[in-house]
Design a protein around this motif. Structure first.
Motif, PDB file in Angstrom:
ATOM      1  N   PHE A   1      -6.746  -8.034   3.347  1.00 50.87           N
ATOM      2  CA  PHE A   1      -5.289  -8.139   3.040  1.00 50.87           C
ATOM      3  C   PHE A   1      -4.897  -8.585   1.561  1.00 50.87           C
ATOM      4  CE2 PHE A   1      -5.680 -12.088   4.732  1.00 50.87           C
ATOM      5  CZ  PHE A   1      -4.598 -13.040   3.951  1.00 50.87           C
ATOM      6  N   ILE A   2      -5.800  -9.525   1.224  1.00 45.97           N
ATOM      7  CA  ILE A   2      -5.784 -10.005  -0.144  1.00 45.97           C
ATOM      8  C   ILE A   2      -6.397  -8.797  -1.101  1.00 45.97           C
ATOM      9  CG2 ILE A   2      -6.660 -11.615  -1.717  1.00 45.97           C
ATOM     10  CD1 ILE A   2      -7.110 -13.463   0.565  1.00 45.97           C
ATOM     11  N   ARG A   3      -7.356  -7.929  -0.670  1.00 46.32           N
ATOM     12  CA  ARG A   3      -7.792  -7.267  -1.792  1.00 46.32           C
ATOM     13  C   ARG A   3      -6.916  -5.964  -1.657  1.00 46.32           C
ATOM     14  NH1 ARG A   3     -12.066  -8.905   0.914  1.00 46.32           N
ATOM     15  NH2 ARG A   3     -12.410  -7.162   2.221  1.00 46.32           N
ATOM     16  N   LYS A   4      -6.400  -5.495  -0.802  1.00 43.42           N
ATOM     17  CA  LYS A   4      -5.893  -4.188  -0.451  1.00 43.42           C
ATOM     18  C   LYS A   4      -4.829  -3.935  -1.435  1.00 43.42           C
ATOM     19  CE  LYS A   4      -4.176  -1.020   3.120  1.00 43.42           C
ATOM     20  NZ  LYS A   4      -3.891  -1.103   4.613  1.00 43.42           N
ATOM     21  N   PRO A   5      -3.920  -4.881  -1.893  1.00 41.08           N
ATOM     22  CA  PRO A   5      -2.878  -4.402  -2.763  1.00 41.08           C
ATOM     23  C   PRO A   5      -3.497  -4.131  -4.074  1.00 41.08           C
ATOM     24  CG  PRO A   5      -2.232  -6.216  -1.633  1.00 41.08           C
ATOM     25  CD  PRO A   5      -3.821  -6.027  -1.298  1.00 41.08           C
ATOM     26  N   PHE A   6      -4.428  -4.572  -4.496  1.00 36.90           N
ATOM     27  CA  PHE A   6      -5.366  -4.185  -5.699  1.00 36.90           C
ATOM     28  C   PHE A   6      -6.069  -3.235  -5.859  1.00 36.90           C
ATOM     29  CE2 PHE A   6      -3.920  -8.791  -5.138  1.00 36.90           C
ATOM     30  CZ  PHE A   6      -3.256  -8.892  -6.124  1.00 36.90           C
TER      31      PHE A   6
ATOM     32  N   PHE B   1     -16.280  -9.581   0.626  1.00 39.60           N
ATOM     33  CA  PHE B   1     -16.669  -8.734   1.697  1.00 39.60           C
ATOM     34  C   PHE B   1     -16.201  -8.894   2.965  1.00 39.60           C
ATOM     35  CE2 PHE B   1     -20.583  -9.252  -1.221  1.00 39.60           C
ATOM     36  CZ  PHE B   1     -20.575  -7.978  -1.704  1.00 39.60           C
ATOM     37  N   ASP B   2     -15.550 -10.164   3.412  1.00 36.93           N
ATOM     38  CA  ASP B   2     -15.107 -10.227   4.790  1.00 36.93           C
ATOM     39  C   ASP B   2     -13.900  -9.269   5.253  1.00 36.93           C
ATOM     40  OD1 ASP B   2     -17.397 -11.779   5.168  1.00 36.93           O
ATOM     41  OD2 ASP B   2     -16.280 -13.589   5.644  1.00 36.93           O
ATOM     42  N   LYS B   3     -13.867  -9.005   6.335  1.00 37.87           N
ATOM     43  CA  LYS B   3     -12.499  -8.171   6.914  1.00 37.87           C
ATOM     44  C   LYS B   3     -11.277  -8.788   6.841  1.00 37.87           C
ATOM     45  CE  LYS B   3     -11.276  -4.383   9.229  1.00 37.87           C
ATOM     46  NZ  LYS B   3     -11.094  -3.041   8.345  1.00 37.87           N
TER      47      LYS B   3
END
Length: 117
Positions: free
Chosen positions: A25-30, A19-21
């Motif tokens: 950047f870790i979640r975005k590519p996926f 959840f954290d903003k």
């Protein structure tokens, strides 16, 4: 006591990943952007495009793996994981308290606003 600390640490780490903003950047590519039409309204959503993307966006999935990481980490490498567990447990406990205090504060504010009219 260590069991409770591992639970709190796992909770906070899971929240950090899913959840954290700061970890976006870790979640975005996926994630992929898709357009969905619901009730006549079109909106854009970001949805996972792989199993890893799903893992990074699923609270239950990330929570399971986070518990494994902290549980086995403590069991196998306590000198490394105890400090991390300690920090994440404090943050997890603080997050839970803040949630209750924040909800209570908002409820009090809403009730006081309603009674003034």
């Amino acid at each position: 006591m260590m069991f409770i600390m591992i639970i709190l640490a796992s909770y906070r780490f899971t929240h950090l990943i899913v959840f954290d903003k700061i970890t976006e950047f870790i979640r975005k590519p996926f994630l992929k952007t898709t357009t969905v039409t619901e009730d006549g309204h079109t909106k854009t959503k970001k949805v996972p495009d792989s199993k890893l993307g799903y893992l990074l966006n699923c609270y239950w999935c990330a929570g399971f793996w986070s518990a494994i990481i902290f549980g086995f980490g403590y069991w196998l490498y306590p000198s490394i994981f105890v400090p991390a567990i300690f920090i994440f447990a404090i943050a997890g406990g603080q997050t839970i308290i803040e949630t209750f205090v924040g909800v209570g504060t908002k409820a009090i504010h809403a009730l006081s606003r309603d009674t003034k009219h």
